[in-house]
Design a protein around this motif. Structure first.
Motif, PDB file in Angstrom:
ATOM      1  N   THR A   4     -81.503  59.356  94.697  1.00 21.99           N
ATOM      2  CA  THR A   4     -81.591  60.289  93.571  1.00 21.99           C
ATOM      3  C   THR A   4     -80.389  60.127  92.646  1.00 21.99           C
ATOM      4  N   ILE A   5     -80.618  60.410  91.377  1.00 26.06           N
ATOM      5  CA  ILE A   5     -79.568  60.447  90.362  1.00 26.06           C
ATOM      6  C   ILE A   5     -79.859  61.624  89.444  1.00 26.06           C
ATOM      7  N   SER A   6     -78.834  62.376  89.051  1.00 26.87           N
ATOM      8  CA  SER A   6     -78.979  63.436  88.054  1.00 26.87           C
ATOM      9  C   SER A   6     -77.742  63.437  87.168  1.00 26.87           C
ATOM     10  N   LEU A   7     -77.941  63.182  85.870  1.00 28.49           N
ATOM     11  CA  LEU A   7     -76.838  63.030  84.932  1.00 28.49           C
ATOM     12  C   LEU A   7     -76.980  63.974  83.744  1.00 28.49           C
ATOM     13  N   GLN A   8     -75.862  64.459  83.264  1.00 25.01           N
ATOM     14  CA  GLN A   8     -75.830  65.310  82.071  1.00 25.01           C
ATOM     15  C   GLN A   8     -76.212  64.495  80.847  1.00 25.01           C
ATOM     16  N   GLY A   9     -77.075  65.048  79.999  1.00 24.39           N
ATOM     17  CA  GLY A   9     -77.492  64.359  78.783  1.00 24.39           C
ATOM     18  C   GLY A   9     -76.452  64.432  77.690  1.00 24.39           C
ATOM     19  N   THR A  10     -76.623  63.596  76.678  1.00 20.99           N
ATOM     20  CA  THR A  10     -75.621  63.526  75.615  1.00 20.99           C
ATOM     21  C   THR A  10     -75.555  64.803  74.785  1.00 20.99           C
ATOM     22  N   LEU A  11     -76.674  65.504  74.602  1.00 19.91           N
ATOM     23  CA  LEU A  11     -76.653  66.759  73.852  1.00 19.91           C
ATOM     24  C   LEU A  11     -75.819  67.802  74.582  1.00 19.91           C
ATOM     25  N   HIS A  12     -76.003  67.914  75.885  1.00 18.27           N
ATOM     26  CA  HIS A  12     -75.223  68.880  76.661  1.00 18.27           C
ATOM     27  C   HIS A  12     -73.755  68.465  76.765  1.00 18.27           C
ATOM     28  N   GLN A  13     -73.494  67.170  76.780  1.00 15.25           N
ATOM     29  CA  GLN A  13     -72.107  66.714  76.746  1.00 15.25           C
ATOM     30  C   GLN A  13     -71.441  67.136  75.436  1.00 15.25           C
ATOM     31  N   LYS A  14     -72.156  66.974  74.334  1.00 13.32           N
ATOM     32  CA  LYS A  14     -71.601  67.283  73.013  1.00 13.32           C
ATOM     33  C   LYS A  14     -71.218  68.747  72.897  1.00 13.32           C
ATOM     34  N   TYR A  15     -72.063  69.642  73.448  1.00 12.37           N
ATOM     35  CA  TYR A  15     -71.818  71.076  73.311  1.00 12.37           C
ATOM     36  C   TYR A  15     -71.250  71.710  74.581  1.00 12.37           C
ATOM     37  N   ASP A  16     -70.789  70.870  75.491  1.00 14.35           N
ATOM     38  CA  ASP A  16     -70.161  71.336  76.728  1.00 14.35           C
ATOM     39  C   ASP A  16     -71.066  72.294  77.500  1.00 14.35           C
ATOM     40  N   VAL A  17     -72.320  71.887  77.650  1.00 19.00           N
ATOM     41  CA  VAL A  17     -73.309  72.636  78.424  1.00 19.00           C
ATOM     42  C   VAL A  17     -73.545  71.902  79.737  1.00 19.00           C
ATOM     43  N   ALA A  18     -73.682  72.634  80.808  1.00 18.10           N
ATOM     44  CA  ALA A  18     -73.843  72.026  82.126  1.00 18.10           C
ATOM     45  C   ALA A  18     -75.134  71.207  82.207  1.00 18.10           C
ATOM     46  N   ASN A  19     -75.162  70.258  83.125  1.00 15.28           N
ATOM     47  CA  ASN A  19     -76.409  69.578  83.470  1.00 15.28           C
ATOM     48  C   ASN A  19     -77.382  70.638  83.971  1.00 15.28           C
ATOM     49  N   GLN A  20     -78.517  70.792  83.290  1.00 13.20           N
ATOM     50  CA  GLN A  20     -79.461  71.845  83.648  1.00 13.20           C
ATOM     51  C   GLN A  20     -80.650  71.323  84.458  1.00 13.20           C
ATOM     52  N   ASP A  21     -80.524  70.103  84.958  1.00 16.56           N
ATOM     53  CA  ASP A  21     -81.486  69.556  85.922  1.00 16.56           C
ATOM     54  C   ASP A  21     -80.982  69.820  87.344  1.00 16.56           C
ATOM     55  N   ALA A  22     -81.896  69.720  88.289  1.00 16.27           N
ATOM     56  CA  ALA A  22     -81.531  69.807  89.707  1.00 16.27           C
ATOM     57  C   ALA A  22     -82.495  68.938  90.494  1.00 16.27           C
ATOM     58  N   VAL A  23     -82.019  68.372  91.596  1.00 17.22           N
ATOM     59  CA  VAL A  23     -82.872  67.544  92.448  1.00 17.22           C
ATOM     60  C   VAL A  23     -82.491  67.784  93.901  1.00 17.22           C
ATOM     61  N   ARG A  24     -83.512  67.899  94.729  1.00 19.41           N
ATOM     62  CA  ARG A  24     -83.331  68.053  96.164  1.00 19.41           C
ATOM     63  C   ARG A  24     -84.358  67.182  96.876  1.00 19.41           C
ATOM     64  N   THR A  25     -84.005  66.726  98.070  1.00 12.80           N
ATOM     65  CA  THR A  25     -84.936  65.941  98.876  1.00 12.80           C
ATOM     66  C   THR A  25     -84.904  66.463 100.305  1.00 12.80           C
ATOM     67  N   PHE A  26     -85.951  66.131 101.054  1.00 11.31           N
ATOM     68  CA  PHE A  26     -85.938  66.454 102.478  1.00 11.31           C
ATOM     69  C   PHE A  26     -86.741  65.421 103.247  1.00 11.31           C
ATOM     70  N   ASP A  27     -86.459  65.339 104.526  1.00 15.08           N
ATOM     71  CA  ASP A  27     -87.152  64.433 105.445  1.00 15.08           C
ATOM     72  C   ASP A  27     -87.297  65.187 106.758  1.00 15.08           C
ATOM     73  N   THR A  28     -88.501  65.679 107.019  1.00 16.26           N
ATOM     74  CA  THR A  28     -88.690  66.527 108.185  1.00 16.26           C
ATOM     75  C   THR A  28     -90.102  66.392 108.735  1.00 16.26           C
ATOM     76  N   LYS A  29     -90.220  66.336 110.046  1.00 18.58           N
ATOM     77  CA  LYS A  29     -91.510  66.386 110.748  1.00 18.58           C
ATOM     78  C   LYS A  29     -92.501  65.323 110.273  1.00 18.58           C
ATOM     79  N   GLY A  30     -91.980  64.172 109.855  1.00 23.62           N
ATOM     80  CA  GLY A  30     -92.843  63.102 109.399  1.00 23.62           C
ATOM     81  C   GLY A  30     -93.206  63.154 107.930  1.00 23.62           C
ATOM     82  N   TYR A  31     -92.567  64.039 107.161  1.00 21.48           N
ATOM     83  CA  TYR A  31     -92.818  64.178 105.730  1.00 21.48           C
ATOM     84  C   TYR A  31     -91.520  63.954 104.964  1.00 21.48           C
ATOM     85  N   GLN A  32     -91.655  63.404 103.771  1.00 22.13           N
ATOM     86  CA  GLN A  32     -90.519  63.289 102.858  1.00 22.13           C
ATOM     87  C   GLN A  32     -90.883  64.024 101.559  1.00 22.13           C
ATOM     88  N   GLY A  33     -89.909  64.715 101.005  1.00 22.25           N
ATOM     89  CA  GLY A  33     -90.166  65.494  99.805  1.00 22.25           C
ATOM     90  C   GLY A  33     -89.153  65.238  98.708  1.00 22.25           C
TER      91      GLY A  33
END
Length: 263
Positions: A4-33
């Motif tokens: 996974t990768i999550s990076l702040q966009g140039t618009l949010h960099q310009k106005y000092d706004v946080a990265n407003q994306d989020a990413v999570r993964t899991f691997d459990t009981k034979g499933y990946q998410g």
């Protein structure tokens, strides 16, 4: 493998706004998410929101719900129902937590993408934009999207009528690789290329490298992916998750052709 990768966009960099994306993964009981969120940047008064809060809450809730409720050897229909229930749970979780801190619901919104992989089967859910790409054992390619992206308008998770769910279950040609991405990346992979919005194109070279990331960059796939996503031109925050089934069933990999700087 999952990267996974999550990076702040140039618009949010310009106005000092946080990265407003989020990413999570899991691997459990034979499933990946893969669970991705893209916070809606503007409030109703057209000022920047704090939707990184929504993205964090919703991604946590959806991931937590699935990890706790998944059971081994579930049928495809049961898995699809769980993904639907994860969306309901996550939306309620967002409402409850925003109420505690007195933030208006529609001033703190987010999209939600869930890709649940189960040994060749893929169940997807999307609220908003971005999307899911998948490749099967035969190299057949498909995608899961709510609509073709032609404007900045988005239907976030609290617009339940806009939720879409998808199933890819073909045991004769199982899914091998999955790419899930918010619009900052997805719109660089798949895009409209005609004035009537009816024709779409894709960056086939880049998509192929991502589908075969374990072969594209066997020594350091994370660094390759980071360099690749950093090189994409987008004002939006940029988030991607790549899942590749490296089990014996998929050991016939082919060599892709390019490096990320040529994509």
């Amino acid at each position: 493998m999952i990267e996974t990768i999550s990076l702040q966009g140039t618009l949010h960099q310009k106005y000092d706004v946080a990265n407003q994306d989020a990413v999570r993964t899991f691997d459990t009981k034979g499933y990946q998410g893969l669970v991705l969120c893209d916070g809606v940047s503007l409030k109703s008064d057209w000022t920047f929101s704090n939707s990184e809060i929504a993205a964090k809450l919703v991604s946590q809730a959806a991931s937590m719900f699935l990890e706790e409720t998944l059971q081994e050897n579930m049928e495809t229909e049961e898995l699809e129902q769980l993904v639907r229930e994860a969306f309901v749970f996550a939306e309620h979780y967002l409402q409850e937590n925003l109420r505690k801190v007195d933030i208006p619901l529609f001033d703190c919104q987010t999209t939600l993408i869930v890709a649940l992989y189960a040994k060749g089967r893929l169940i997807g859910g999307i609220a908003g934009d971005g999307g899911i790409l998948f490749q099967c054992q035969s190299d057949r390619f498909g995608m899961m999207i709510t609509h073709l992206k032609t404007s900045s308008r988005v239907s976030p998770i609290s617009d339940q009528f806009a939720w879409n769910f998808f199933v890819m279950d073909n045991q004769q040609d199982p899914v091998r690789s999955v790419i899930a991405a918010t619009d900052g990346v997805f719109d660089q992979l798949i895009y409209v290329n005609s004035q009537d919005d009816q024709q779409i194109s894709g960056n086939k070279e880049l998509i192929d490298n991502l589908f075969h990331l374990n072969v594209t960059a066997p020594q350091n796939p994370h660094q390759w992916l980071l360099d690749c996503i950093e090189g994409l031109e987008s004002t939006d925050d940029k988030t991607i998750a790549v899942l590749i089934d490296e089990s014996e069933a998929f050991n016939q990999e082919k060599q892709p052709e390019t490096n990320p700087n040529e994509a």
